[in-house]
Design a protein around this motif. Structure first.
Motif, short mmCIF file in Angstrom:
data_model
loop_
_atom_site.label_atom_id
_atom_site.label_comp_id
_atom_site.label_asym_id
_atom_site.label_seq_id
_atom_site.Cartn_x
_atom_site.Cartn_y
_atom_site.Cartn_z
N SER A 26 13.41 28.15 109.08
CA SER A 26 13.78 26.76 109.33
C SER A 26 15.13 26.41 108.71
CB SER A 26 12.69 25.81 108.81
OG SER A 26 12.66 25.79 107.41
N ASN A 29 17.51 27.30 111.28
CA ASN A 29 17.11 26.66 112.54
C ASN A 29 16.63 27.66 113.59
OD1 ASN A 29 16.55 24.34 113.93
ND2 ASN A 29 18.58 24.22 114.87
N ASN A 95 8.79 17.58 109.24
CA ASN A 95 9.77 17.63 110.32
C ASN A 95 9.11 17.12 111.60
OD1 ASN A 95 11.81 18.17 112.11
ND2 ASN A 95 11.93 20.36 111.67
#
Length: 147
Positions: A26, A29, A95
């Motif tokens: 993460s 990305n 998120n």
């Protein structure tokens, strides 16, 4: 209780490695690319391997196929449950844009919600656990080959 402490301990460590791997993805990305979930199978398999290996080293006289398979299943199930709980918290609380981005990357036009995706993550983890446990036990089972 001693029989369960080893697989639970290794399950928690395996889940910590799975979570760390997900968080590293993460950071760059790449966590929305489903191809990287293949490494989850390798991490889970290694955790099951180490738990089974240590179980056999601790008690070689009482080690059997069913005992090793049980160790692998408990290790993988604990890792899957903890990682699935983390995944649910991450996708809903940490998120919020993760799920729409993931579904767009898959390009399936799915109308899925977080419950369905979390269920799929859990089922994939359980399936990986069973396959990895069966595979690892091929290495540790007692051979009946004639020498």
């Amino acid at each position: 209780m001693k029989n369960l402490s080893l697989p639970i301990r290794f399950g928690l460590v395996t889940s910590a490695v799975l979570i760390a791997y997900f968080l590293v993805l993460s950071l760059v990305n790449m966590h929305t690319n489903p191809a990287f979930s293949f490494v989850n199978a390798l991490i889970t398999g290694f955790g099951i391997y180490e738990a089974t290996r240590l179980s056999k080293l601790e008690n070689p006289a009482n080690f059997s196929y069913s005992e090793g398979f049980k160790t692998g299943l408990i290790t993988g199930f604990v890792a899957t449950i903890v990682f699935t709980a983390f995944f649910l918290v991450y996708a809903t609380e940490i998120n919020g844009g993760f799920l729409p981005e993931l579904l767009q990357k898959i390009k399936g036009g799915f109308n899925a919600h977080i419950g369905m995706v979390t269920f799929v993550v859990a089922i994939m983890g359980f399936a990986t656990t069973v396959v990895s446990s069966l595979t690892v036990m091929q290495l540790f089972k007692k051979s009946r080959n004639i020498t």
